[in-house]
Design a protein around this motif. Structure first.
Motif, PDB file in Angstrom:
ATOM      1  N   LYS A 379      13.865  82.513  41.688  1.00 14.72           N
ATOM      2  CA  LYS A 379      13.777  82.963  42.848  1.00 14.72           C
ATOM      3  C   LYS A 379      13.883  82.159  44.121  1.00 14.72           C
ATOM      4  O   LYS A 379      13.083  81.104  44.068  1.00 14.72           O
ATOM      5  CB  LYS A 379      12.405  83.892  43.019  1.00 14.72           C
ATOM      6  N   ALA A 380      14.721  82.658  45.208  1.00 14.22           N
ATOM      7  CA  ALA A 380      14.883  81.755  46.280  1.00 14.22           C
ATOM      8  C   ALA A 380      13.953  82.115  47.511  1.00 14.22           C
ATOM      9  O   ALA A 380      13.279  83.303  47.547  1.00 14.22           O
ATOM     10  CB  ALA A 380      16.353  82.067  46.922  1.00 14.22           C
ATOM     11  N   TYR A 381      13.538  80.973  48.295  1.00  8.42           N
ATOM     12  CA  TYR A 381      12.563  80.969  49.322  1.00  8.42           C
ATOM     13  C   TYR A 381      13.423  81.800  50.386  1.00  8.42           C
ATOM     14  O   TYR A 381      14.653  81.748  50.594  1.00  8.42           O
ATOM     15  CB  TYR A 381      12.397  79.720  49.911  1.00  8.42           C
ATOM     16  N   PRO A 382      12.989  82.880  51.062  1.00  8.31           N
ATOM     17  CA  PRO A 382      13.766  83.710  51.742  1.00  8.31           C
ATOM     18  C   PRO A 382      14.511  83.486  53.226  1.00  8.31           C
ATOM     19  O   PRO A 382      15.164  83.595  53.817  1.00  8.31           O
ATOM     20  CB  PRO A 382      12.569  84.812  52.290  1.00  8.31           C
ATOM     21  N   GLN A 383      14.070  82.106  53.627  1.00  5.85           N
ATOM     22  CA  GLN A 383      14.223  81.298  54.564  1.00  5.85           C
ATOM     23  C   GLN A 383      15.489  80.236  54.435  1.00  5.85           C
ATOM     24  O   GLN A 383      15.217  79.569  53.309  1.00  5.85           O
ATOM     25  CB  GLN A 383      13.326  80.777  55.455  1.00  5.85           C
ATOM     26  N   SER A 384      16.593  80.229  54.991  1.00  3.72           N
ATOM     27  CA  SER A 384      17.499  79.028  54.732  1.00  3.72           C
ATOM     28  C   SER A 384      17.620  78.126  55.982  1.00  3.72           C
ATOM     29  O   SER A 384      17.112  78.493  57.103  1.00  3.72           O
ATOM     30  CB  SER A 384      18.845  79.906  54.695  1.00  3.72           C
ATOM     31  N   PHE A 385      18.197  76.992  55.503  1.00  4.38           N
ATOM     32  CA  PHE A 385      18.234  75.986  56.715  1.00  4.38           C
ATOM     33  C   PHE A 385      19.432  75.179  56.717  1.00  4.38           C
ATOM     34  O   PHE A 385      20.105  75.328  55.879  1.00  4.38           O
ATOM     35  CB  PHE A 385      17.033  74.715  56.240  1.00  4.38           C
ATOM     36  N   ASP A 386      19.498  74.429  57.603  1.00  7.65           N
ATOM     37  CA  ASP A 386      20.820  73.440  57.935  1.00  7.65           C
ATOM     38  C   ASP A 386      20.918  72.291  56.801  1.00  7.65           C
ATOM     39  O   ASP A 386      21.945  72.018  56.458  1.00  7.65           O
ATOM     40  CB  ASP A 386      20.758  72.885  59.353  1.00  7.65           C
ATOM     41  N   LYS A 387      19.677  72.107  56.158  1.00 10.87           N
ATOM     42  CA  LYS A 387      19.507  70.976  55.468  1.00 10.87           C
ATOM     43  C   LYS A 387      18.361  71.189  54.530  1.00 10.87           C
ATOM     44  O   LYS A 387      17.218  71.376  55.061  1.00 10.87           O
ATOM     45  CB  LYS A 387      19.968  69.428  55.759  1.00 10.87           C
ATOM     46  N   CYS A 388      18.223  70.847  53.353  1.00  2.30           N
ATOM     47  CA  CYS A 388      17.043  70.947  52.500  1.00  2.30           C
ATOM     48  C   CYS A 388      17.092  69.579  51.490  1.00  2.30           C
ATOM     49  O   CYS A 388      17.926  69.266  50.799  1.00  2.30           O
ATOM     50  CB  CYS A 388      17.361  72.523  51.768  1.00  2.30           C
ATOM     51  N   PHE A 389      16.025  69.105  51.484  1.00  2.00           N
ATOM     52  CA  PHE A 389      15.688  68.114  50.481  1.00  2.00           C
ATOM     53  C   PHE A 389      15.153  68.330  49.234  1.00  2.00           C
ATOM     54  O   PHE A 389      14.407  69.619  49.000  1.00  2.00           O
ATOM     55  CB  PHE A 389      14.924  66.906  51.180  1.00  2.00           C
ATOM     56  N   ASP A 390      14.756  67.688  47.974  1.00  2.00           N
ATOM     57  CA  ASP A 390      14.304  67.903  46.688  1.00  2.00           C
ATOM     58  C   ASP A 390      12.938  68.457  47.241  1.00  2.00           C
ATOM     59  O   ASP A 390      12.047  68.040  47.964  1.00  2.00           O
ATOM     60  CB  ASP A 390      14.022  66.768  45.992  1.00  2.00           C
ATOM     61  N   LEU A 417       3.802  80.163  45.152  1.00  2.00           N
ATOM     62  CA  LEU A 417       4.759  80.706  44.164  1.00  2.00           C
ATOM     63  C   LEU A 417       5.119  82.209  44.522  1.00  2.00           C
ATOM     64  O   LEU A 417       6.559  82.456  44.534  1.00  2.00           O
ATOM     65  CB  LEU A 417       4.264  80.575  42.908  1.00  2.00           C
ATOM     66  N   THR A 418       4.274  82.949  45.174  1.00  2.00           N
ATOM     67  CA  THR A 418       4.322  84.316  45.539  1.00  2.00           C
ATOM     68  C   THR A 418       5.542  84.322  46.706  1.00  2.00           C
ATOM     69  O   THR A 418       6.281  85.574  46.846  1.00  2.00           O
ATOM     70  CB  THR A 418       3.223  85.077  45.807  1.00  2.00           C
ATOM     71  N   ALA A 419       5.721  83.340  47.524  1.00  2.00           N
ATOM     72  CA  ALA A 419       6.687  83.490  48.514  1.00  2.00           C
ATOM     73  C   ALA A 419       8.187  83.427  48.151  1.00  2.00           C
ATOM     74  O   ALA A 419       9.095  83.737  49.143  1.00  2.00           O
ATOM     75  CB  ALA A 419       6.382  82.217  49.787  1.00  2.00           C
ATOM     76  N   PHE A 420       8.415  83.180  47.085  1.00  2.00           N
ATOM     77  CA  PHE A 420       9.729  82.879  46.545  1.00  2.00           C
ATOM     78  C   PHE A 420      10.176  84.384  45.979  1.00  2.00           C
ATOM     79  O   PHE A 420       9.647  84.805  44.778  1.00  2.00           O
ATOM     80  CB  PHE A 420      10.176  81.996  45.537  1.00  2.00           C
ATOM     81  N   THR A 421      11.109  85.011  46.875  1.00  2.00           N
ATOM     82  CA  THR A 421      11.225  86.476  46.466  1.00  2.00           C
ATOM     83  C   THR A 421      12.676  87.002  46.337  1.00  2.00           C
ATOM     84  O   THR A 421      13.076  87.886  45.670  1.00  2.00           O
ATOM     85  CB  THR A 421      10.696  87.407  47.502  1.00  2.00           C
ATOM     86  N   GLY A 422      13.665  85.796  46.586  1.00  2.00           N
ATOM     87  CA  GLY A 422      15.118  86.116  46.533  1.00  2.00           C
ATOM     88  C   GLY A 422      15.475  86.144  45.255  1.00  2.00           C
ATOM     89  O   GLY A 422      15.152  85.586  44.314  1.00  2.00           O
TER      90      GLY A 422
END
Length: 422
Positions: A379-390, A417-422
């Motif tokens: 499940k994906a975190y609902p916010q996306s970014f310009d860059k993400c690290f490990d 863990l409940t924040a991951f909904t995608g």
């Protein structure tokens, strides 16, 4: 207490640096950002006036400047390292202070598991070896490559050339010119080639793939070669519980797995490589090709049903012996395979997998359509970014640390863990 246990895992989001372009000194340009494991620090190489370079750390530039600087890396204990050059000589800088010792060249920074030992291969006056915390091997060699550092940092190893070779001297080469050196002391045994030296869990023993003749590959442990001869072999690994050595080997036209020179996976694969044991040594996994161009993971010799044109980044959980890897369609449509099951999401890119300490959860940084985020347990975190690290898990495995850059800011997010909904 490990460094990670001291991190702030209070749920919530905050901006650590609100403008990555701000700098305490005038600069000509800033290079790509490197974010510390705890997400509290971002470092960028800063090109300063008068052809000087340094590192900007949360916008504050190191006082010391250099002619060149590259390969910034954070150690597991949070220190910032970089390879730097002054007056034509290279060395290691740690948190802004350069080592006193200088070298003709230095590269490929290595860290002990705790981060207390910082090591790297070096070249001094045309001779090669290793340096650890500023101390160089007493004996250097004509060539040193494929370096390794033990888990506790007490020992370093490299494939080394122990005999000189004139141009076109085929006879000397075929009689053997390479060995493995541990803390600067080469094995007595000499081989045509050596590859991939690996330490055991205690850092006391070393195994490597060797070639005794042009057509005879095997494994050597502490300089003693297995009696068995194979058409090819890949890098060995030690069983952390028993000390036995496993390695993929090719025999009778196919690949299998040998442990201590005995076949434990019959040679029935088109390829076997990147073996890894579970922490308790009870499971052995590897990336395999059941047929040409078709890859998956095998656990204790049994391949998963899910197959892909490419499989990479095999990862075994720290506890529980769970196994995961990344599959892709020749650099497109990346996805995660966990315990033989394929996650539903597909991505333009996926980075190395991260397990929680208890092995219950798995996370990965991914890219899709030019945007980045973290996926946990599919499940994906609902916010996306310009860059993400490990990502990183809290010690109890209930929260995920997300380190990300968006709109020119460094964001630090601790998500349950409940924040991951995608």
């Amino acid at each position: 207490m490990s460094f990670a246990q001291s991190w702030d895992f209070t749920p919530g989001a905050r901006v650590v640096v609100d403008d990555l372009r701000k700098c305490s000194r005038e600069y000509e340009w800033l290079e790509e950002p490197y974010v510390s494991p705890d997400g509290e620090t971002v470092a960028m190489v800063a090109a300063l006036p008068d052809a000087e370079f340094s590192l900007a750390v949360n916008g504050e530039v190191w006082e010391e400047t250099f002619d060149k600087i590259w390969y910034p890396r954070f150690s597991p204990d949070g220190r910032l390292t970089a390879l730097v050059q002054s007056a034509g000589e290279w060395t290691m800088a740690v948190d802004g202070a350069a080592w006193e010792e200088q070298y003709g060249y230095i590269w490929n920074t290595l860290f002990s598991e705790a981060g207390d030992v910082i090591a790297a291969p070096v070249q001094i006056d045309g001779r090669y070896g290793m340096v650890a915390n500023g101390t160089v091997w007493e004996t250097l060699f004509e060539n040193a490559n494929m370096v390794a550092l033990s888990r506790d940092g007490s020992a370093s190893a490299a494939v080394v050339q122990v005999k000189s070779l004139a141009q076109a001297d085929i006879e000397t080469f075929q009689n053997g010119i390479f060995s493995v050196a541990v803390n600067g002391v080469a094995w007595d045994s000499i081989f045509v080639n050596c590859w991939n030296p690996a330490f055991d869990a205690a850092g006391k023993r070393v195994a490597a793939t060797v070639r005794r003749t042009l057509y005879d590959y095997t494994i050597a442990v502490d300089g003693k070669a297995w009696e068995g001869a194979y058409a090819c072999a890949w890098g060995p690994v030690f069983n952390p519980a028993t000390g036995q050595v496993a390695a993929p080997v090719r025999k009778a036209g196919a690949w299998g797995m040998a442990i201590d020179d005995k076949m434990v996976w019959e040679p029935r694969f088109a390829q076997v490589w990147h073996p890894a044991f579970s922490a308790d040594g009870s499971k052995l996994a590897a990336i395999v090709a059941p047929s040409f161009g078709v890859f998956t993971v095998a656990v204790d010799g049994t391949p998963w049903d899910a197959t892909f044109p490419v499989v990479t980044d095999l990862a075994i959980s720290p506890a529980g012996g769970r196994v995961a890897a990344i599959g892709n369609d020749q650099n497109t449509n990346f996805t995660v395979i966990c315990d033989g099951k394929v996650w539903s999401g597909q991505y333009d890119m996926a980075w190395p997998l991260v397990w929680s300490a208890d092995g219950a959860h798995l996370a990965v940084a991914v890219e899709r359509a030019g945007r980045f985020t973290v996926v946990c347990d599919g499940k994906a975190y609902p916010q996306s970014f310009d860059k993400c690290f490990d990502p990183a898990f809290s010690p109890d495995g209930t929260k995920v640390l997300i380190r990300a850059i968006a709109d020119g800011k460094l964001h630090r997010i601790v998500a349950p863990l409940t924040a991951f909904t995608g």
